[in-house]
Structures are given as structure tokens and as C-alpha cells.
Write a protein that holds these residues in place. Structure first.
Motif, PDB file in Angstrom:
ATOM      1  N   TYR A 334       0.871  -1.177   0.000  1.00 14.97           N
ATOM      2  CA  TYR A 334       0.000   0.000   0.000  1.00 14.97           C
ATOM      3  C   TYR A 334       0.907   1.226   0.000  1.00 14.97           C
ATOM      4  CZ  TYR A 334      -4.398   2.466   0.968  1.00 14.97           C
ATOM      5  OH  TYR A 334      -5.520   3.249   0.873  1.00 14.97           O
ATOM      6  N   ARG A 359      -1.536  -1.362  -4.292  1.00 14.05           N
ATOM      7  CA  ARG A 359      -2.533  -0.308  -4.391  1.00 14.05           C
ATOM      8  C   ARG A 359      -1.914   1.012  -3.925  1.00 14.05           C
ATOM      9  NH1 ARG A 359      -7.572  -3.819  -1.783  1.00 14.05           N
ATOM     10  NH2 ARG A 359      -7.726  -5.279  -3.541  1.00 14.05           N
ATOM     11  N   THR A 361      -2.774   4.801  -2.314  1.00 18.22           N
ATOM     12  CA  THR A 361      -3.823   5.464  -1.529  1.00 18.22           C
ATOM     13  C   THR A 361      -4.616   6.411  -2.427  1.00 18.22           C
ATOM     14  OG1 THR A 361      -2.347   7.271  -0.882  1.00 18.22           O
ATOM     15  CG2 THR A 361      -2.431   5.363   0.572  1.00 18.22           C
ATOM     16  N   SER A 381      -3.920   4.931   6.800  1.00 13.48           N
ATOM     17  CA  SER A 381      -3.484   3.751   6.041  1.00 13.48           C
ATOM     18  C   SER A 381      -3.876   2.463   6.750  1.00 13.48           C
ATOM     19  CB  SER A 381      -1.964   3.802   5.843  1.00 13.48           C
ATOM     20  OG  SER A 381      -1.578   4.936   5.112  1.00 13.48           O
ATOM     21  N   LEU A 385      -6.295  -0.548   5.343  1.00  8.83           N
ATOM     22  CA  LEU A 385      -5.862  -1.948   5.241  1.00  8.83           C
ATOM     23  C   LEU A 385      -6.830  -2.884   5.951  1.00  8.83           C
ATOM     24  CD1 LEU A 385      -2.022  -1.475   5.797  1.00  8.83           C
ATOM     25  CD2 LEU A 385      -3.123  -2.288   3.706  1.00  8.83           C
TER      26      LEU A 385
END
Length: 938
Positions: A334, A359, A361, A381, A385
Motif C-alpha cells: 500500500y 494499491r 492510496t 493507512s 488496510l
């Protein structure tokens, strides 16, 4: 006779009474002055001397503007009619103002002040107490009154806290009262308003140091305008809050600062007591030792890791190399890209499309060093997740682009699978009271305008133990769920407390973990090695964005490779790495972990880093950069035009430039800067078609050593002039020295160790005006010295020279270019602006004193022809200005090669992909392909 005697006695008594009265009046005045200093918020150290007084004291031991730590200053005696200043320069490093404490390098605390270092962060508040005498006189007097060693001990505080070392503190005194609408100067009330860094230039000192800019005349400070949309809900009386209000740029930020201050003053902001849920009486200290027989074999139930990559800047190839090293199909990635790094964001988005477990953000934040925004970003974050039901991860690991693995993914998975219930987080390892003070946890901070403002003091909540350390950690999913989803008293109040805390990511997770029911899962090890070099890393380099001083680690170099193989404690990552500083250490690690690249692979020792990309727009560049990049493009076109020398009528390789550059890259080979790669468009004169090409321009050698071999000056290795000197990494971040009339120049010298020597540096402008001269004393252990003379701007465009003398005999010389500007606010510059910018300082006065008398001594001829030519050039604009710029740039740069990006009518121009120097050539180190059968890319 008797009458005369009586008269004399009466006269003596009258004089005695008058003297006594004057003495009493003087004492009263001094008392009032002293209390005025206290009222104005001037901070004092344990010895009772004000920070302002200490600055004056240190100012007497060094010339204003020195970036090195000086041990003293004594008058240099040049030939009659001249003046220079002596600067005793030490090794380019950090000198603690508490030398009795030894520096250690074993802490993993990433950003905050190290455990063994005392840095005074007390003087970021307002400074409004006036001097009663000139800065120069004050400095001289205090130097006589106090030992030189005292000045040396205070050099760190003077050099690193609060203000730029090249500026004399403003003297103007202004009392300030803050109302709901504006700040008005009054005769009484709240004192201690700080002046902005920008305002200090516009509201200068009443008196001048002899190295201060002469144009800074005595002036009365203007009232500070502090306006709000809504009136403040309380009286803003805190010195630090007033300072923040006076420096904040936007009305919104000032409004928020006032609101936060008032809520805190009324007791509605901070929790007073917080519940502790840890069953342990003390601090848990799980200590997991390294197992030598650590295997890469995958366990039956391996953990899956969520890597959160927090990146910024433009080093996309370094990021791709990190991603390549840590990627595995079993884990998740991420990525958060800073809001200001649009180029890198485009590169990361293109990367994420290739891999289903990557991915980016959907939101972006502009995080700053030490800011509350960094903790907000991590919590956001983590929440993302946990909400991703298709990502079943067990551990959260945060990494930056400056990290690199020192062990394989399989080794990391095997280790974490054995300790899947633990949380790996590095604590400060010292008593809490000292940590709280050094970390600033007992101070109230607020972030707005991309700045962390200090607003005053606060109390630590009762009932808990505050902990902290490094902001790089490995946390298991159970603890992350607790931090994000729990609404208990501990988590709720800690989020509230750390929203107004400096460096919150270095303490929030530590404190919550230590006081929660998860406390027994804490392991005091974040599984990383950090390259701490306190002497170089504690330069207070973030003071422009944070009202505090901290430390930052250095980059690893090849000599550090042995440290990655230590077996004292488990480690899987190291930081920091910068390929623009040293790529060889990354090559070594990569080969150690994954084996070498195939023999003969291209570009193994090459590195490219983007400096400009067309979608960013020219507004992302300075006028100086834009001027140079256009000149570099024209150098490339001139080289292409000269490639066909046979037929002057052959136009197949002749071009007319079109538009702004397409992209610009920095190019390095074997860790040496090789120049700029400018991709640009031009119309082919033979076909009238638009072509795209890339030009490689490389700097010419400008340093010349004239001292005979074996002399005492064989210590000198290099002298260079540039801007944006990085004292931590000992290099100029402005690679190649692209400087214009309004840049602040720094002179750097590189030495090998040897005997103590003294040198004289002489700065000469393009018309042979001696702009500055000063002596430096170089200690036998010095490796780098640097100094920024406070030259008045604008600097005269042209090729400058700096001579290095020993006993007035030349031993070395270096040249540098101050380029005229072809642009003003990104538009072609107009003639009225060139006359202002290209004429040099008023009356050729680069400094307060004149060095005119040194011209005959140094054999620097005074030429009226040079002066007249400079005046004519200063009025140039349009194509004539471009010709002048190209001639100057061509003196110090050359077009090494030019290649075609696409189709070209020039028969001798190669395709860029076939040129090893081109940014379009293959780079297997950063190339990202499809995962192999084992799930890895590298």
C-alpha cells in the motif's frame, strides 16, 4: 582664604552628589532594561545569560555568516588600506554545546534528539528586546568579557537554532497586543512578539555588523498584522503562541492557532488523566535473540505482510529498486505518495497497474518532518488496510524509499512466523523525564501551513507511562485493530493528545502499546539498522518547517557494508540510502541478497534521477533552472548542427528550438555527477518537422591547484562554489551549481588530514571587483570546510573566480557562473527587469567594507572596459540576451552528446535507447517485470 576653602569643599560635595544621583539613575535604568528583557520573553539559560547575549558573544568569535563552527576570530592585517576577516574553521561536523557527554551511534530513534545530546530548543519564540549598541561593538565587548571557549561552546546554539546564520538578529523593539481582528503596537501589554523570517529582512537591525548587508538601514519595525475571520475566544498571552501567530502565512492557519491555544488555555484540549490497562507494573522488554541457523524455508503457516511505503521526492528508480527487492506475490503493498510529489505519483500509479497486490492510496497528504500529519497518514493507512477484506495480512511494516532490505523476504517471513504475536518497536532506552523534555512532549504543537508551530507548555496526562523512539516499526494485526477500532479511554485520549504533539509517530504507538493490554507483546527492536552519525546529522536542518531541533541519520556508504552482517540482534532492513549520494552500497547489498546481475549487463553503475517532467509545468522550476535548461538545449542543437561539417548548405542536422524542455534528468556514473540530460523539441530546418531529442551537457573542470607538490597546501583536494550545501552528506544538492543573481553562494573546500594551515579566500566578480576576502584556519583533522560570505544581491552575472592564497601567494583557483536570467516569473524577462537584476549590487558594494585596495596587491587589474561591457550586457533582452547566456554557459559547460528520441532527419544522430548515457537506455536495476514462479521479481 577660608571662604575659598569652603567654596571648594561645597563644590566637591556638589560634584559627589551629582555623581551619586547619576549612578542611581543609571542603576534604575539598567534594572528597568533588565526587566524589560524578561517581560519580552527573552529566554535565558542556566547561567542567566540571554540567548540574544549569547549570540552576540558568539558573534564576537566568528564573522557573521559562517556555516562552520568557529573557535575564535582575530583581525587579519592585509596590506594598508584593506580589511579582511579571519575564520578559524574546524572539521565540517557537529560540536555539542555540552562536550562532556559522549555521542553514541546505537540509537534507532529516527528523527528526534539522540539520547546523549542536549539541544536547546528554547529559543524559537519571540525576540523583541533591542540592543543598546551596535552588533559589532557588542560582539567585541562581550568577546573581551567572556573566554573564547565559552563562545565555542555556544556556537551550536547560535548556528542551529532560530535564524539563518548569515543574518543579524533584528533589533527593532515592538510591543504587541492581540485582539480579535488585528495586532496593534501599544505602550504596554503583551510583549515578546516574534518577527517572521521574511520580516527580519524588511525590518533590519538598527546597527550593522561589518559583514552585514549595507543596504539594511536603521528602521522602525512596522506593526505586525495578525488578522482572523473570527475574533479570538481568549487573550493570546503566550509568548510562543504570539510568535506563531506573527509567522503564520495564511489567515486560516492563524485562526486555527488561536482556537487551539484558547481551547488549551481553558483546559478543553488535553486529557488530564488516562487509564492504563497493562497488567505489568513496569515496562515489558521482550528480547528476541538472533538465530544463526535462521532458514529461508517457508513455514507451514507463513505470515503475510502489508508493506506501507511512504515516499516523496523524484527518485523513482530508487523506489522501483526497493519495490523490486521486497516484492512477493504473497504480500501486500500500500503506497502513499506525498501530495507535492506528482511526478513520483504518476510513476507509482503506472507500477500499481502491473501487480494485483499493489494499491496506491486514493488520498494524499503533504506530510512534514515531525508533523502530526505523519501520524494521521499512518492511522488512515491502517484503517484502509483493515477495511480491505481481500487483503488478509498479519503484519504492518512501514518503509520509505530510503530503506533497503538487508535480508531476504523468506528470512523475514520465517522470523515473523515464529513470533507472530509480537510487536517490534524501538524504544528510546533512557529515563522518561529526559526523553519527554528532549522530545518536546511537554510542549503544545499544532500543524498548519505545512509547519509545526510551538504554542506553549502542557502537562503529560497522569496514569500512564509515556514511551517513544523510532517511527519505523512492525506491528501485528491484532494491535493495529486495537489502535484503529478501540474506543477505550487509552486509545481515545492518546489520539487526542498526540494530535498536538511534535514527532507523534515516534511516540504514539509506543505509548499505546506499553499501557494497553497488548503490553507484553512489545519487543524493543524494530528489526532495522539506522546509520547515525551525530556529528553530521544533528544540524537542526528542519527548523524552517518545525519550531524545534532534531537529528536525522546519514546515508550508508560502501565502508558500512560490514554493519549489515552483524548478528547481535535480528535486523532485516537498513536506512538511509540515496542513489544520488552513493549507489555502490545498494549494488553491494543487491548482489549479496540476490546474486549479481548477468555479466555485461548495461547501466549497473549508472543512475538517473528526474529533475523536471513536462506534466509538472514550468511553474515547478525556478527562473534560474529554466534559464539553464533552455541554454543546455541550445548547446545540444549547436552540437548537432556542427556534426555535418562538409556541406554548409546541408540543413538536415540544423534545428530551431521549440517550446520548453520536455524533461530533465540528473546523470551519475560510478557515483560521480556527470551532468544534465535535457529532453527537448526542435524543428528540423531541412524537413520543417518537429523532432524530439535528448542532450547531455557535462560541467567543465573549474578547479586548478597551483601549489607545488609536497607543499603544505597539498592537503587541498578540491574547492567548489555552489548553493544548497548539505553539511550532513557533504555535498551540494544543487548539482552542477546552477546559480543566478539572487542565489546565496557557498564556498566549500575538501582536505586530507595533515598539519594546521591558514588560507585566504578572495572572491572576484566578472568586472574584477573584489567582492569578499577572508582568512580561514584549517585544523589538521578537517576534511571539509565551508563558508557563505554575506554578499549583497543581485550578484553580477558572469564568470566569477575564487582564489585561495597562502601568505598572499596563490595556491588554487576555482571558477563559477552566475547566469543572467532569461525569465522572470517564468515569462521571458523584460528589459526594465534585466536592468534591475543584471547590474550587480548598488555601487558594486557586495559588502559593507570595500576591498578596492587589494586589486594591485593581487594583480587584479581594474578595467573600465569590463565595467562598460557589463553595463551593456545588463540591458540585453530577447535573442541578444540568449546569445550572452549561451556564451557564458558554454564557458563552463559543454554538450557531450545528443540523441534522437524518435524519428530524425539527421543521419548522424543515434537513437537515445542505444546510447548508454541516455535516460531512455535500458536500466535492469530498476526494471520491473512479471513475477517468477517463486513469487519474486528480483
Amino acid at each position: 582664604m577660608v571662604g575659598a576653602l569652603c567654596a571648594r569643599r561645597l563644590a566637591r560635595r556638589s560634584r559627589s552628589a551629582l555623581i551619586a544621583a547619576l549612578t542611581v539613575l543609571l542603576v534604575q535604568t539598567l534594572i528597568v532594561w533588565n526587566f524589560s528583557s524578561l517581560d519580552s520573553g527573552e529566554e535565558r539559560d542556566d547561567g542567566g545569560a540571554s540567548v540574544r547575549e549569547k549570540r552576540d558573544r558568539v558573534g564576537g568569535s566568528r564573522a557573521a555568516g559562517s556555516d562552520d563552527f568557529q573557535r575564535g576570530q582575530r583581525q587579519h592585517l592585509p596590506p594598508p588600506g584593506t580589511r579582511t576577516a579571519r575564520h578559524i574553521q574546524q572539521p565540517d561536523g557537529y560540536y555539542s554545546h555540552r562536550p562532556k557527554e559522549k555521542s553514541r551511534v546505537d540509537s534507532n530513534n529516527e528523527n528526534s534528539v539522540p539520547k546523549d545530546l542536549d539541544i536547546d530548543n528554547s529559543n524559537f519564540g519571540a525576540r523583541s528586546q533591542p540592543h543598546r549598541q551596535s552588533a559589532g561593538a557588542s560582539s567585541s565587548k562581550k568577546q573581551r568579557e567572556h573566554p573564547l571557549e565559552k563562545a565555542q561552546q555556544e556556537a551550536w546554539r547560535d548556528n542551529s537554532l532560530g535564524r539563518n546564520s548569515n543574518e543579524v538578529l533584528p533589533v527593532g523593539h515592538q510591543l504587541l497586543t492581540v485582539t480579535g481582528n488585528a495586532s496593534q503596537p501599544v505602550g504596554h501589554g503583551i510583549t515578546g512578539a516574534s518577527q517572521q523570517h521574511r520580516a527580519s529582512r524588511a525590518q533590519p537591525a538598527q546597527s550593522q555588523h561589518r559583514h552585514q548587508h549595507p543596504r539594511r538601514k536603521q528602521a522602525t519595525a512596522a506593526p505586525l498584522e495578525v488578522t482572523y475571520d473570527q475574533p479570538a475566544k481568549c487573550e493570546i498571552s503566550g509568548r510562543e503562541a504570539i510568535s506563531a501567530l506573527s509567522r503564520a502565512k495564511s489567515k486560516e492557519c492563524r485562526q486555527q492557532i488561536a482556537e487551539v491555544y484558547c481551547r488549551h488555555k481553558e483546559g478543553h484540549l488535553m486529557p488530564e488523566k488516562v487509564a492504563r490497562y497493562c497488567p505489568l507494573a513496569g515496562k515489558a522488554n521482550g528480547n528476541i535473540q538472533w538465530e544463526e541457523d535462521s532458514s529461508e524455508s517457508i513455514p507451514s503457516n507463513p505470515v503475510r505482510i502489508a508493506f506501507v511505503l511512504v515516499v516523496h521526492g523524484r527518485a523513482s528508480r530508487q523506489f522501483q529498486r526497493l519495490f523490486k527487492a521486497i516484492y512477493h506475490t504473497s504480500h501486500y503493498y500500500y503506497i502513499h505518495v506525498d501530495q507535492r510529489s506528482n511526478y513520483l505519483h504518476r510513476q507509482v500509479n503506472a507500477l500499481a497497474v502491473q501487480y494485483p497486490n499493489v494499491r496506491v492510496t486514493p488520498w494524499r497528504m503533504a506530510t512534514i518532518w515531525g508533523g502530526a500529519s505523519l501520524l494521521t497518514m499512518y492511522l488512515h493507512s491502517m484503517a484502509d488496510l483493515l477495511a480491505m477484506r481481500d487483503w488478509n495480512w498479519d503484519f504492518f511494516i512501514n518503509l520509505s524509499a530510503a530503506d533497503y532490505p538487508i535480508r531476504t523476504n523468506n528470512q523475514l517471513v520465517a522470523f515473523l512466523s515464529k513470533h507472530r504475536d509480537m510487536n517490534f518497536i524501538k524504544s528510546h532506552g533512557r529515563d522518561n523525564a529526559r526523553f519527554i523534555r528532549k522530545q518536546g512532549l511537554d510542549r503544545l504543537f499544532y500543524e498548519c501551513d505545512t509547519h509545526m508551530w510551538r504554542l506553549g507548555d502542557r502537562r503529560i496526562p497522569e496514569g500512564i507511562s509515556v514511551d517513544g523512539g523510532s517511527d519505523w516499526f512492525l506491528l501485528n494485526r491484532a494491535f493495529v485493530q486495537y489502535v484503529i477500532n478501540s474506543e477505550d479511554d487509552l486509545v481515545t485520549n492518546m489520539k487526542r493528545f498526540y494530535a498536538y504533539t511534535l514527532l507523534p509517530a515516534e511516540s504514539f504507538f509506543h505509548t499505546v502499546l506499553e499501557n494497553s493490554a497488548h503490553c507484553e507483546s512489545m519487543v524493543d527492536n524494530n528489526l532495522r539498522i539506522t546509520n547515525w552519525n551525530r556529528k553530521l546529522g544533528c544540524k537542526c536542518q528542519y527548523k524552517h518547517i518545525v519550531d524545534w531541533c532534531g537529528c536525522s541519520p546519514n546515508d550508508f556508504k560502501p565502508v558500512d557494508f560490514h554493519r549489515f552482517q552483524q548478528t547481535v540482534r535480528p535486523t532485516f532492513f537498513a536506512r538511509k540510502f540515496e542513489a544520488s549520494v552513493n549507489q555502490e552500497i545498494v549494488n553491494q547489498l543487491d548482489s549479496f541478497l540476490f546474486g549479481p546481475f548477468p555479466h555485461g549487463a548495461a547501466s549497473l553503475n549508472s543512475y538517473w534521477e528526474n529533475a523536471y517532467d513536462e506534466p509538472d509545468g514550468v511553474s515547478s522550476l525556478s527562473d534560474t533552472q529554466l534559464t539553464y535548461y533552455h541554454a543546455f538545449s541550445r548547446l545540444g542543437l549547436a552540437r548537432a548542427g556542427a556534426s555535418l561539417q562538409g556541406n554548409p548548405k546541408d540543413l538536415s542536422c540544423r534545428y530551431f528550438p521549440m517550446g520548453h524542455p520536455v524533461s530533465v534528468h540528473l546523470y551519475f556514473q560510478s557515483d560521480q555527477f556527470q551532468g544534465y540530460l535535457v529532453k527537448h523539441r526542435a524543428t528540423n530546418l531541412a524537413t520543417s518537422k518537429l523532432e524530439t531529442m535528448e542532450t547531455w551537457v557535462t560541467p567543465k573542470k573549474t578547479f586548478k591547484l597551483t601549489a607545488p607538490p609536497g607543499s603544505t597546501f597539498s592537503r587541498l583536494q578540491l574547492a567548489e562554489i555552489g548553493a544548497d550545501w548539505d553539511a550532513k552528506e557533504r555535498l551540494f544538492r544543487n548539482f552542477g551549481g546552477l546559480m543566478g543573481p539572487m542565489d546565496e553562494t557557498v564556498a566549500m573546500q575538501k582536505w586530507i588530514k595533515g598539519t594546521n594551515i591558514t588560507a585566504t579566500l578572495v572572491w572576484i566578480d566578472p568586472t574584477n571587483v573584489i567582492a569578499a576576502t577572508y582568512d580561514i584556519k584549517i585544523d589538521g583533522s578537517a576534511e571539509f570546510t565551508h563558508y557563505r560570505p554575506p554578499l549583497n544581491q543581485p550578484l553580477r552575472p558572469g564568470v566569477w573566480s575564487v582564489r585561495i592564497l597562502h601568505h598572499w601567494s596563490p595556491v588554487a583557483e576555482t571558477r563559477f557562473l552566475i547566469a543572467p536570467s532569461a525569465f522572470n516569473k517564468h515569462q521571458p524577462i523584460r528589459q526594465e527587469d534585466t536592468l534591475k537584476l543584471h547590474n550587480g549590487p548598488e555601487k558594486n558594494g557586495y559588502m559593507e567594507q570595500s576591498f578596492h585596495g587589494l586589486n594591485p596587491v593581487l594583480s587584479v587589474p581594474i578595467s573600465l572596459a569590463y565595467v562598460e561591457r557589463a553595463k551593456r550586457n545588463a540591458a540585453l533582452s530577447g535573442p541578444e540576451l540568449e546569445q550572452w547566456i549561451d556564451g557564458l554557459v558554454g564557458e563552463l559547460w559543454e554538450a557531450a552528446d545528443v540523441c534522437a528520441v524518435g524519428l530524425t532527419a539527421c543521419p548522424v544522430m543515434q537513437a537515445c535507447a542505444k546510447n548508454p548515457w541516455s535516460s531512455l537506455s535500458p536500466d535492469p536495476k530498476a526494471h520491473l517485470g512479471s513475477p517468477r514462479a517463486d513469487g519474486r521479481i528480483r
